[in-house]
Structure formats: C-alpha cells, structure tokens
Scaffold this active site. Structure first.
Site, short mmCIF file in Angstrom:
data_model
loop_
_atom_site.label_atom_id
_atom_site.label_comp_id
_atom_site.label_asym_id
_atom_site.label_seq_id
_atom_site.Cartn_x
_atom_site.Cartn_y
_atom_site.Cartn_z
N CYS A 254 54.85 11.27 -18.60
CA CYS A 254 53.99 12.35 -19.08
C CYS A 254 54.56 12.84 -20.41
O CYS A 254 55.18 12.06 -21.14
CB CYS A 254 53.88 13.48 -18.06
N HIS A 255 54.38 14.10 -20.72
CA HIS A 255 54.87 14.62 -22.01
C HIS A 255 56.37 14.85 -22.00
O HIS A 255 57.11 14.35 -22.85
CB HIS A 255 54.14 15.93 -22.35
#
Length: 296
Positions: A254-255
């Site tokens: 993810c981020h």
C-alpha cells in the site's frame, strides 16, 4: 459484533489504522467442508481490542479476552524456509462460556451438546462471551494465542468432540471443527522486493496485490501488482480464493505499509500460507530504491 453494512469503508483509505482494529472480516474457509451453520460469511467483522494486545502485526482473530501476548515480527525479516518449518497447526474453534459458579448450566449444556444440539446455537442462547454473536466462533487459532488452560484443551481435543475446560473467565465448552497447517506472515524490505522483481520468473509465479485506491495508483505504481482497493473490499473479498492461489507466495503493498498489513493478516485467515507485507509501502520503495517513482 459489527457487520460490513455498518462499517464505512471509506475510512480505510487513511494512512494510519483507526483506533480499533476491526477492518476486515475473519472469513472461515477451512480445507475440509463444514456444516453451513459453522461457516462465517465474508461480511462478518470481529472486533479486536487494541488495548488488550500489542499494536503490532500480531492481531488475533478471536476475542482479545483469551489472547496471550505474542512475540512481534522483526520488521527486517522476510519469509524463509526455516520459519516455514516452525509452522504448526491452526485450529478452527467455537465455544461457549458460562460463569464459574454456574456448573449446573454447564452440565446441562454439555448434555444437550452430546445429544446432538449444535454448540453454536447453545452459545447464542447461553454464552456470556462476546463471541456469542457469531455463534461462539473464535476462528482459526494457533498455540501462543490463548490462555494456557483453553489452549491445552483445544489442542488435545478430537475433531468435532465437545470438551470442557475452566479458565479465569469461567467454564468453557469448546469444539474443534477443523485444523490446518499454520500460515506465515512476514515482512519484506523494498530493496529485497526490488531484487526479486528483476527476475522475470518471480513476476510470473508470485501474486502481487496493491490495496491502494485508483487515484493513488495513478500517481505511483509498480509493475505486476493487481490493484484491489481496500475501499472496494466488498466486491473482491468474497472471491479472493478463486482469483488467487492460497498456496502461492503473496505480496501485499500500500502507501506506507499499514493497509497492506491489515489485508495480509486477513489473507492468512483465508488459508494463504505465505504472505509478505511490503515494509513502508511504495513510499519507502520510492525513497530507498527507485527515486523516479513519485511520492505523495
């Protein structure tokens, strides 16, 4: 227990986890068929109390009142054959709980279970454990997650036989519905992932999942990752085992590594045996490995 219909998944797009880790369902899909009454749906979300377990990667899929502290993962460690060899059994357990001084009720319920009544139905009606909302289902558990008395009873109980045990919480009737090999969740550093991605066979054999939102992926992405936005969990979650192979190595990104950790842990509950969370997410990959990737 919370239901998916009562949760606003838009909050899952944040960079940091919400105060209570109750984001994803503990879907029970054992290797062997179970009676329909023993199967949880893809929309059943358990509540895990943050103040009763270390806020780390070691969340458990059952009420935290039974949890024992677990050793946290080393953020620099990646999966290896040695960690695989240490894997043991996981049990699918349901139970009911009555007060310590309520032995008359305990014996009555044990008799009714022995005569064929479903333990999950008895749990809904009589258990004082919050798990009664799920028919007493505790999900897949492994050694080290439960208080010693409950763990000893569960791991020595024959499959489907209702047994009893006493803990500091009261008297339990428990039933092991199925068992499987313990899955492993590990971290992988961006630099190690980068090295693996240079091998064309890795991109063909590994399963790469990006749980960010489409607008984030439009800013920065890595080749080979299939985008499964966490906010759209309801659309892809129930079909995860048909679109991905639980036996293959699965990498989740993810981020910053928090949403992916939540999904990685949920994948374990679906029977995925080797799940890797990308440490620091694509942000750390851009900073430490490939500066050409935009940060945001």
């Amino acid at each position: 227990m919370l239901r998916a219909s009562s949760i606003h998944l838009s909050s899952f797009g944040c960079r940091f986890p919400p105060p209570i880790f109750a984001l994803l369902p503990a879907l029970i899909l054992p290797s062997s068929p179970l009676p329909k009454s023993h199967r949880r749906t893809a929309h059943s979300l358990p509540i895990l109390r943050r103040n009763s377990l270390p806020f780390s990667s070691n969340f458990c899929w059952f009420p935290a009142m039974y949890a024992q502290p677990r050793t946290t993962f080393n953020a620099k460690a990646s999966f290896s054959s040695s960690s695989s060899s240490e894997a043991g059994r996981e049990l699918l357990v349901q139970h009911l709980l009555v007060k310590e001084d309520d032995q008359k009720l305990l014996l009555e319920l044990q008799k009714r279970a022995a005569e064929g009544e479903d333990l999950s139905d008895l749990a809904v009606e009589h258990s004082i454990c919050p798990s009664k909302e799920e028919g007493g289902m505790l999900g897949w558990v492994r050694k080290g997650q439960m208080v010693p008395e409950f763990e000893e009873a569960a791991f020595n109980a024959p499959i489907n036989k209702v047994v009893r045990c006493k803990t500091k919480f009261g008297w339990h009737l428990l039933q092991v519905l199925s068992e499987r090999e313990e899955s492993v969740l590990a971290y992988i550093q961006p630099s190690e992932l980068h090295e693996k991605m240079q091998d064309p066979s890795f991109l063909e054999e590994a399963q790469l999942i990006d749980v960010r939102e489409p607008d984030e992926v439009a800013i920065a992405s890595l080749p080979g990752f299939k985008v499964l936005p966490l906010r759209q969990f309801g659309s892809w979650g129930p079909e995860i085992t048909t679109k991905f192979d639980p036996q293959k190595d699965t990498y989740v990104m993810c981020h910053h590594g928090m949403r992916s950790l939540q999904v990685a842990q949920w994948l374990q509950t679906q029977g995925f045996q080797k799940v890797f969370n990308v440490t620091g997410g694509i942000h750390e990959y851009a900073v430490k490995v490939d500066p050409s990737i935009p940060t945001y």
